[in-house]
Design a protein around this motif. Structure first.
Motif, PDB file in Angstrom:
ATOM      1  N   ILE A 159       0.881  -1.166   0.000  1.00 30.35           N
ATOM      2  CA  ILE A 159       0.000   0.000   0.000  1.00 30.35           C
ATOM      3  C   ILE A 159       0.919   1.216   0.000  1.00 30.35           C
ATOM      4  CG2 ILE A 159      -1.724   1.310   1.287  1.00 30.35           C
ATOM      5  CD1 ILE A 159      -2.700  -1.328   2.466  1.00 30.35           C
ATOM      6  N   HIS A 160       0.717   2.096  -0.936  1.00 33.18           N
ATOM      7  CA  HIS A 160       1.570   3.273  -1.065  1.00 33.18           C
ATOM      8  C   HIS A 160       0.809   4.516  -0.623  1.00 33.18           C
ATOM      9  CE1 HIS A 160       4.479   0.905  -3.307  1.00 33.18           C
ATOM     10  NE2 HIS A 160       3.426   0.336  -3.868  1.00 33.18           N
ATOM     11  N   ILE A 161       1.502   5.395   0.083  1.00 31.89           N
ATOM     12  CA  ILE A 161       0.912   6.675   0.466  1.00 31.89           C
ATOM     13  C   ILE A 161       1.806   7.784  -0.075  1.00 31.89           C
ATOM     14  CG2 ILE A 161      -0.227   5.762   2.520  1.00 31.89           C
ATOM     15  CD1 ILE A 161       1.987   7.162   4.178  1.00 31.89           C
ATOM     16  N   LEU A 162       1.214   8.897  -0.326  1.00 33.57           N
ATOM     17  CA  LEU A 162       1.935  10.055  -0.817  1.00 33.57           C
ATOM     18  C   LEU A 162       2.238  10.979   0.351  1.00 33.57           C
ATOM     19  CD1 LEU A 162       2.915  11.699  -3.288  1.00 33.57           C
ATOM     20  CD2 LEU A 162       0.652  12.737  -3.339  1.00 33.57           C
ATOM     21  N   VAL A 163       3.490  11.373   0.477  1.00 36.49           N
ATOM     22  CA  VAL A 163       3.872  12.331   1.513  1.00 36.49           C
ATOM     23  C   VAL A 163       3.638  13.722   0.937  1.00 36.49           C
ATOM     24  CG1 VAL A 163       5.741  13.210   2.960  1.00 36.49           C
ATOM     25  CG2 VAL A 163       5.569  10.754   2.504  1.00 36.49           C
ATOM     26  N   THR A 164       2.626  14.395   1.450  1.00 39.66           N
ATOM     27  CA  THR A 164       2.284  15.730   0.982  1.00 39.66           C
ATOM     28  C   THR A 164       3.108  16.773   1.739  1.00 39.66           C
ATOM     29  OG1 THR A 164       0.477  15.813   2.578  1.00 39.66           O
ATOM     30  CG2 THR A 164      -0.072  15.080   0.344  1.00 39.66           C
ATOM     31  N   LYS A 165       3.078  17.987   1.226  1.00 41.23           N
ATOM     32  CA  LYS A 165       3.859  19.079   1.819  1.00 41.23           C
ATOM     33  C   LYS A 165       3.548  19.256   3.303  1.00 41.23           C
ATOM     34  CE  LYS A 165       4.858  23.979   1.126  1.00 41.23           C
ATOM     35  NZ  LYS A 165       4.581  25.154   0.299  1.00 41.23           N
ATOM     36  N   ASP A 166       2.262  19.194   3.662  1.00 37.95           N
ATOM     37  CA  ASP A 166       1.875  19.410   5.055  1.00 37.95           C
ATOM     38  C   ASP A 166       2.107  18.178   5.936  1.00 37.95           C
ATOM     39  OD1 ASP A 166      -0.164  18.027   3.752  1.00 37.95           O
ATOM     40  OD2 ASP A 166      -1.728  18.879   5.008  1.00 37.95           O
ATOM     41  N   PHE A 167       2.512  17.065   5.340  1.00 40.18           N
ATOM     42  CA  PHE A 167       2.735  15.831   6.084  1.00 40.18           C
ATOM     43  C   PHE A 167       4.210  15.441   6.164  1.00 40.18           C
ATOM     44  CE2 PHE A 167       2.620  11.095   6.347  1.00 40.18           C
ATOM     45  CZ  PHE A 167       2.001  10.978   7.583  1.00 40.18           C
ATOM     46  N   ALA A 168       5.056  16.118   5.412  1.00 40.29           N
ATOM     47  CA  ALA A 168       6.471  15.743   5.319  1.00 40.29           C
ATOM     48  C   ALA A 168       7.167  15.755   6.681  1.00 40.29           C
ATOM     49  CB  ALA A 168       7.197  16.658   4.336  1.00 40.29           C
ATOM     50  N   GLU A 169       6.955  16.785   7.456  1.00 39.59           N
ATOM     51  CA  GLU A 169       7.603  16.884   8.766  1.00 39.59           C
ATOM     52  C   GLU A 169       7.135  15.759   9.694  1.00 39.59           C
ATOM     53  OE1 GLU A 169       7.798  20.025  12.460  1.00 39.59           O
ATOM     54  OE2 GLU A 169       7.698  20.853  10.428  1.00 39.59           O
ATOM     55  N   THR A 170       5.843  15.467   9.662  1.00 42.86           N
ATOM     56  CA  THR A 170       5.295  14.400  10.492  1.00 42.86           C
ATOM     57  C   THR A 170       5.859  13.042  10.071  1.00 42.86           C
ATOM     58  OG1 THR A 170       3.259  15.630  10.833  1.00 42.86           O
ATOM     59  CG2 THR A 170       3.153  13.266  11.232  1.00 42.86           C
ATOM     60  N   ALA A 171       5.912  12.792   8.776  1.00 46.80           N
ATOM     61  CA  ALA A 171       6.444  11.520   8.282  1.00 46.80           C
ATOM     62  C   ALA A 171       7.909  11.358   8.678  1.00 46.80           C
ATOM     63  CB  ALA A 171       6.293  11.435   6.760  1.00 46.80           C
ATOM     64  N   THR A 172       8.683  12.417   8.547  1.00 42.93           N
ATOM     65  CA  THR A 172      10.097  12.378   8.926  1.00 42.93           C
ATOM     66  C   THR A 172      10.246  12.049  10.402  1.00 42.93           C
ATOM     67  OG1 THR A 172      10.660  13.972   7.201  1.00 42.93           O
ATOM     68  CG2 THR A 172      12.237  13.725   9.002  1.00 42.93           C
ATOM     69  N   GLU A 173       9.481  12.722  11.239  1.00 41.65           N
ATOM     70  CA  GLU A 173       9.556  12.495  12.679  1.00 41.65           C
ATOM     71  C   GLU A 173       9.080  11.088  13.040  1.00 41.65           C
ATOM     72  OE1 GLU A 173      10.701  13.596  16.497  1.00 41.65           O
ATOM     73  OE2 GLU A 173      11.104  14.536  14.566  1.00 41.65           O
ATOM     74  N   PHE A 174       8.036  10.624  12.386  1.00 38.47           N
ATOM     75  CA  PHE A 174       7.507   9.279  12.630  1.00 38.47           C
ATOM     76  C   PHE A 174       8.583   8.220  12.385  1.00 38.47           C
ATOM     77  CE2 PHE A 174       5.640   5.432  10.708  1.00 38.47           C
ATOM     78  CZ  PHE A 174       4.906   4.960  11.786  1.00 38.47           C
ATOM     79  N   PHE A 175       9.223   8.280  11.221  1.00 35.13           N
ATOM     80  CA  PHE A 175      10.226   7.272  10.899  1.00 35.13           C
ATOM     81  C   PHE A 175      11.486   7.430  11.748  1.00 35.13           C
ATOM     82  CE2 PHE A 175       7.508   6.849   7.172  1.00 35.13           C
ATOM     83  CZ  PHE A 175       7.369   5.472   7.154  1.00 35.13           C
ATOM     84  N   LYS A 176      11.797   8.650  12.142  1.00 33.94           N
ATOM     85  CA  LYS A 176      12.937   8.885  13.036  1.00 33.94           C
ATOM     86  C   LYS A 176      12.694   8.202  14.385  1.00 33.94           C
ATOM     87  CE  LYS A 176      15.198  12.718  15.455  1.00 33.94           C
ATOM     88  NZ  LYS A 176      15.155  14.184  15.651  1.00 33.94           N
ATOM     89  N   ILE A 177      11.498   8.410  14.947  1.00 32.61           N
ATOM     90  CA  ILE A 177      11.165   7.798  16.231  1.00 32.61           C
ATOM     91  C   ILE A 177      11.146   6.278  16.107  1.00 32.61           C
ATOM     92  CG2 ILE A 177       9.313   7.510  17.942  1.00 32.61           C
ATOM     93  CD1 ILE A 177       8.632  10.495  17.438  1.00 32.61           C
ATOM     94  N   CYS A 178      10.552   5.777  15.036  1.00 30.67           N
ATOM     95  CA  CYS A 178      10.509   4.333  14.827  1.00 30.67           C
ATOM     96  C   CYS A 178      11.915   3.741  14.817  1.00 30.67           C
ATOM     97  CB  CYS A 178       9.786   3.984  13.528  1.00 30.67           C
ATOM     98  SG  CYS A 178       8.000   4.202  13.602  1.00 30.67           S
ATOM     99  N   LYS A 179      12.833   4.397  14.120  1.00 27.00           N
ATOM    100  CA  LYS A 179      14.206   3.892  14.040  1.00 27.00           C
ATOM    101  C   LYS A 179      14.893   3.959  15.402  1.00 27.00           C
ATOM    102  CE  LYS A 179      18.435   4.137  11.400  1.00 27.00           C
ATOM    103  NZ  LYS A 179      19.095   4.646  10.217  1.00 27.00           N
ATOM    104  N   GLN A 180      14.748   5.085  16.088  1.00 23.45           N
ATOM    105  CA  GLN A 180      15.393   5.256  17.389  1.00 23.45           C
ATOM    106  C   GLN A 180      14.878   4.256  18.422  1.00 23.45           C
ATOM    107  OE1 GLN A 180      14.463   9.357  18.252  1.00 23.45           O
ATOM    108  NE2 GLN A 180      16.347  10.119  17.304  1.00 23.45           N
TER     109      GLN A 180
END
Length: 91
Positions: free
Chosen positions: A17-38
């Motif tokens: 399932i693919h999702i598009l990272v929109t301009k208003d979601f980019a910061e949230t997506a970045t933080e989400f994956f950062k936390i997941c990795k950490q």
């Protein structure tokens, strides 16, 4: 969900399932994956769990609306009116 003819696609295990990272979601997506990795979280499992919870809430809302014979539009209108009365116009 992608449509096939007049029906929605039935997903199978292993489908992507693919999702598009929109301009208003980019910061949230970045933080989400950062936390997941950490924290060593599985991002896919978190997304699947969030989707399952959302679907469950939508199904509960639809059942509630059917039992009360009210449309979602009428329900939202009533909620807005109740909000205005309780918050905006309180004395």
């Amino acid at each position: 969900m992608p449509k096939k003819g007049n029906n929605y696609k039935n997903y199978k295990p292993g489908d992507h399932i693919h999702i598009l990272v929109t301009k208003d979601f980019a910061e949230t997506a970045t933080e989400f994956f950062k936390i997941c990795k950490q924290e060593h979280f599985n991002p896919s499992e978190i997304i699947r769990s969030a989707m399952a919870e959302w679907v469950s809430r939508q199904q509960e809302l639809q059942k509630w609306l059917r039992e009360r014979n009210i449309s979602k539009t009428d329900f939202m209108k009533q909620m807005a009116e109740a909000y205005e009365e309780a918050i905006l116009y309180r004395k």
